[in-house]
Design a protein around this motif. Structure first.
Motif, PDB file in Angstrom:
ATOM      1  N   CYS A  54       0.878  -1.044  -0.142  1.00  0.00           N
ATOM      2  CA  CYS A  54       0.088  -0.136  -0.087  1.00  0.00           C
ATOM      3  C   CYS A  54       0.944   1.268   0.033  1.00  0.00           C
ATOM      4  O   CYS A  54       0.622   2.271  -0.743  1.00  0.00           O
ATOM      5  CB  CYS A  54      -0.848  -0.202   1.308  1.00  0.00           C
ATOM      6  SG  CYS A  54      -2.334  -1.373   1.109  1.00  0.00           S
ATOM      7  N   ASN A  55       1.781   1.508   0.799  1.00  0.00           N
ATOM      8  CA  ASN A  55       2.718   2.524   1.064  1.00  0.00           C
ATOM      9  C   ASN A  55       3.541   2.586  -0.246  1.00  0.00           C
ATOM     10  O   ASN A  55       3.731   4.014  -0.774  1.00  0.00           O
ATOM     11  CB  ASN A  55       3.577   2.329   2.053  1.00  0.00           C
ATOM     12  CG  ASN A  55       3.139   2.222   3.687  1.00  0.00           C
ATOM     13  OD1 ASN A  55       1.880   2.803   3.604  1.00  0.00           O
ATOM     14  ND2 ASN A  55       3.704   1.720   4.447  1.00  0.00           N
TER      15      ASN A  55
ATOM     16  N   THR B 183      -3.071  13.734  -6.366  1.00  0.00           N
ATOM     17  CA  THR B 183      -4.271  13.733  -5.956  1.00  0.00           C
ATOM     18  C   THR B 183      -5.284  12.634  -5.888  1.00  0.00           C
ATOM     19  O   THR B 183      -6.242  12.683  -5.153  1.00  0.00           O
ATOM     20  CB  THR B 183      -5.077  14.695  -6.904  1.00  0.00           C
ATOM     21  OG1 THR B 183      -4.923  14.179  -8.093  1.00  0.00           O
ATOM     22  CG2 THR B 183      -4.558  16.129  -7.008  1.00  0.00           C
ATOM     23  N   LEU B 184      -4.725  11.448  -6.299  1.00  0.00           N
ATOM     24  CA  LEU B 184      -5.508  10.156  -6.227  1.00  0.00           C
ATOM     25  C   LEU B 184      -4.765   9.356  -5.287  1.00  0.00           C
ATOM     26  O   LEU B 184      -5.041   8.103  -5.203  1.00  0.00           O
ATOM     27  CB  LEU B 184      -5.272   9.659  -7.578  1.00  0.00           C
ATOM     28  CG  LEU B 184      -6.181  10.433  -8.700  1.00  0.00           C
ATOM     29  CD1 LEU B 184      -6.161   9.654 -10.090  1.00  0.00           C
ATOM     30  CD2 LEU B 184      -7.812  10.154  -8.162  1.00  0.00           C
ATOM     31  N   LYS B 185      -3.661   9.816  -4.420  1.00  0.00           N
ATOM     32  CA  LYS B 185      -3.121   8.967  -3.499  1.00  0.00           C
ATOM     33  C   LYS B 185      -4.042   8.296  -2.528  1.00  0.00           C
ATOM     34  O   LYS B 185      -3.821   7.260  -2.042  1.00  0.00           O
ATOM     35  CB  LYS B 185      -1.823   9.620  -2.875  1.00  0.00           C
ATOM     36  CG  LYS B 185      -2.001  10.649  -2.307  1.00  0.00           C
ATOM     37  CD  LYS B 185      -0.661  11.051  -1.534  1.00  0.00           C
ATOM     38  CE  LYS B 185      -1.133  12.301  -0.483  1.00  0.00           C
ATOM     39  NZ  LYS B 185       0.419  13.048  -0.155  1.00  0.00           N
ATOM     40  N   GLY B 186      -4.972   9.433  -1.967  1.00  0.00           N
ATOM     41  CA  GLY B 186      -6.040   8.788  -1.121  1.00  0.00           C
ATOM     42  C   GLY B 186      -6.910   7.669  -1.500  1.00  0.00           C
ATOM     43  O   GLY B 186      -7.233   6.734  -1.016  1.00  0.00           O
TER      44      GLY B 186
ATOM     45  N   GLY C  79      -6.875   3.742  -0.183  1.00  0.00           N
ATOM     46  CA  GLY C  79      -8.213   3.384   0.366  1.00  0.00           C
ATOM     47  C   GLY C  79      -8.665   2.186  -0.157  1.00  0.00           C
ATOM     48  O   GLY C  79      -9.004   1.333   0.267  1.00  0.00           O
ATOM     49  N   VAL C  80      -8.521   2.158  -1.690  1.00  0.00           N
ATOM     50  CA  VAL C  80      -8.872   0.735  -2.148  1.00  0.00           C
ATOM     51  C   VAL C  80      -8.228  -0.170  -1.850  1.00  0.00           C
ATOM     52  O   VAL C  80      -8.498  -1.292  -1.689  1.00  0.00           O
ATOM     53  CB  VAL C  80      -8.651   1.115  -3.914  1.00  0.00           C
ATOM     54  CG1 VAL C  80      -8.846  -0.339  -4.612  1.00  0.00           C
ATOM     55  CG2 VAL C  80      -9.867   2.038  -4.061  1.00  0.00           C
ATOM     56  N   LEU C  81      -6.646   0.055  -1.742  1.00  0.00           N
ATOM     57  CA  LEU C  81      -5.773  -1.007  -1.409  1.00  0.00           C
ATOM     58  C   LEU C  81      -5.985  -1.620   0.070  1.00  0.00           C
ATOM     59  O   LEU C  81      -5.995  -2.698   0.143  1.00  0.00           O
ATOM     60  CB  LEU C  81      -4.381  -0.620  -1.855  1.00  0.00           C
ATOM     61  CG  LEU C  81      -3.953  -0.637  -3.374  1.00  0.00           C
ATOM     62  CD1 LEU C  81      -2.579   0.036  -3.381  1.00  0.00           C
ATOM     63  CD2 LEU C  81      -4.182  -1.901  -4.091  1.00  0.00           C
TER      64      LEU C  81
END
Length: 427
Positions: free
Chosen positions: A102-103, A116-119, A123-125
């Motif tokens: 995930c990290n 901008t899509l890292k959240g 969250g999905v992973l």
């Protein structure tokens, strides 16, 4: 592993390249050649991550869609492929901690300009990491990440039990098989040489000319390979020249030869006599054949550029053996070409059947009366195999002498089809 971020970044570049149309085995080989400085463990991690993500793509997409509000097909290519390779690690690479997956995915998203899509990625992973053990799929297409039309075709032609074994064979890890260049070395000499180079070597049941190798890092780094002491070739493919069984002095024509393994096998079986002309359609493919001829140092074989759909009148009635290993859908070798199942369509498959008929309609004329025509494909589709041979025998002056059908997961080796036919003395 010294730099997993970099290694994962390379895997992401590979997946994006394949999504744009690159052939997976070509792209992966090129990448491993460019990054030879990576240590053996990193290269193994990279190879498994690339190949595994690709071959399990349909299942990975189904898992992502189960947990993500944005379906896979609507995601940006970078995010889509980043999630796929991360889910593959979560499900199939137990030695990698979920937190690291995930990290590193979040870090890679940011590095690629998608901060901008890292959240979203995180969250999905993390949802998948928590719930992945609780979901399963009954659908064979998703379970084995194989397009539905291929599953349907195999079930119809071979029954469900065999079809499942064929589907599962894609994921069986197999050693690389090699054919010994017996004009340069013996099995025992080559075995000792490979072991001195750190390669694990096993015998292959029932094939004196073959060995199975594993544990090596990079094929071209082996001096035994560069010296032409062996050729990489599946055991199924080796059966083609053995079925042809050339006798010394025979004139042989291989009409679709690249990269030349079967042609070289024929030339070796001729023990320095006769001639093998190995043809293919493009200069690039002919160069591949020539490269293998140069390594082998055989003198009774030549590479020529020629279109098999065009009649060459100078060869009419001249060949003792014509080898027609023709373009096919390749569905017998999904274990080795893991993106092929996504690239092939039923329409393309039918076009290949028509091409096979067109080529056979030309090349049979090169066979002498009493000579042999060997037709082969690396697919399991009956229309390209037994049905094509049935059509050919009804419309041309040949007799079927031998037919070999090999199914992946059912028989020992790759899926393959070979028909040995003999031209009648009087048409």
């Amino acid at each position: 592993m010294t730099d997993q971020v970099n290694t994962r970044g390379l895997a992401l570049e590979f997946l994006l390249e394949v999504e744009k149309g690159a052939l997976s085995h070509v792209a992966l080989r090129g990448m491993l050649e460019r990054y030879q400085y990576l240590d053996k463990q990193e290269r193994a991690f990279l190879t498994r991550l690339c190949e595994g993500t690709l071959e399990r793509r349909l299942e990975l997409d189904a898992i992502i869609n189960h947990f993500s509000k944005v379906p896979v097909k609507k995601q940006k290519p970078v995010i889509r492929n980043l999630l796929r390779m991360s889910v593959y690690q979560l499900k199939y690479m137990d030695q990698v901690p979920d937190s690291a997956v995930c990290n590193e995915a979040v870090r890679l998203a940011q590095k690629k300009g998608f901060g901008t899509l890292k959240g979203f990625v995180n969250g999905v992973l993390r949802s998948i990491a928590r719930g992945i053990e609780e979901i399963s799929f009954d659908d064979l297409s998703i379970c084995y990440s194989t397009p539905q039309w291929i599953v349907d075709q195999w079930v119809e032609e071979y029954g469900k039990d065999k079809a499942v074994r064929m589907l599962a064979d894609q994921y069986v890890e197999k050693p690389v098989t090699i054919r010994i260049n017996e004009t340069k070395t013996t099995k025992q000499q080559l075995k000792a040489r490979l072991e001195s180079e750190g390669v694990t070597v096993q015998e292959v049941d029932g094939m004196d000319c073959a060995l199975a190798i594993s544990g090596f890092d990079y094929l071209r780094a082996l001096s035994s390979f560069r010296e032409g002491l062996f050729h990489v070739q599946d055991v199924s493919s080796m059966q083609v020249a053995l079925t042809a069984a050339p006798k010394e002095g025979d004139i042989c024509l291989d009409v679709c030869a690249a990269p030349g393994g079967k042609s070289l096998h024929l030339a070796e079986l001729l023990h320095g006599t006769g001639l093998v002309e190995a043809r293919d359609l493009t200069d690039y493919k002919v160069e591949l054949i020539q490269d293998n001829i140069d390594r082998s140092e055989l003198t009774n074989i030549r590479a020529v550029c020629h279109d098999a759909t065009v009649l060459d009148e100078s060869w009419i009635g001249k060949a003792d053996i014509v080898l027609a290993d023709l373009p096919c859908s390749g569905l017998g070798v999904l274990n080795k070409k893991n993106d092929l199942k996504y690239r092939m369509t039923p329409e393309q498959q039918q076009e290949l059947v028509e091409l096979q008929h067109r080529i056979l309609d030309i090349v049979w004329q090169y066979v002498k009366p009493g000579g042999k025509l060997i037709y082969s494909t690396c697919t399991v589709h009956k229309a390209e195999n037994v049905e094509t041979v049935d059509w050919f025998l009804k419309t041309h002056p040949f007799l079927l002498k031998k037919e070999i059908i090999m199914l992946p997961g059912v028989d020992k080796y790759d899926g393959f089809f070979i028909a040995g036919m003999e031209r009648k003395e009087h048409d």
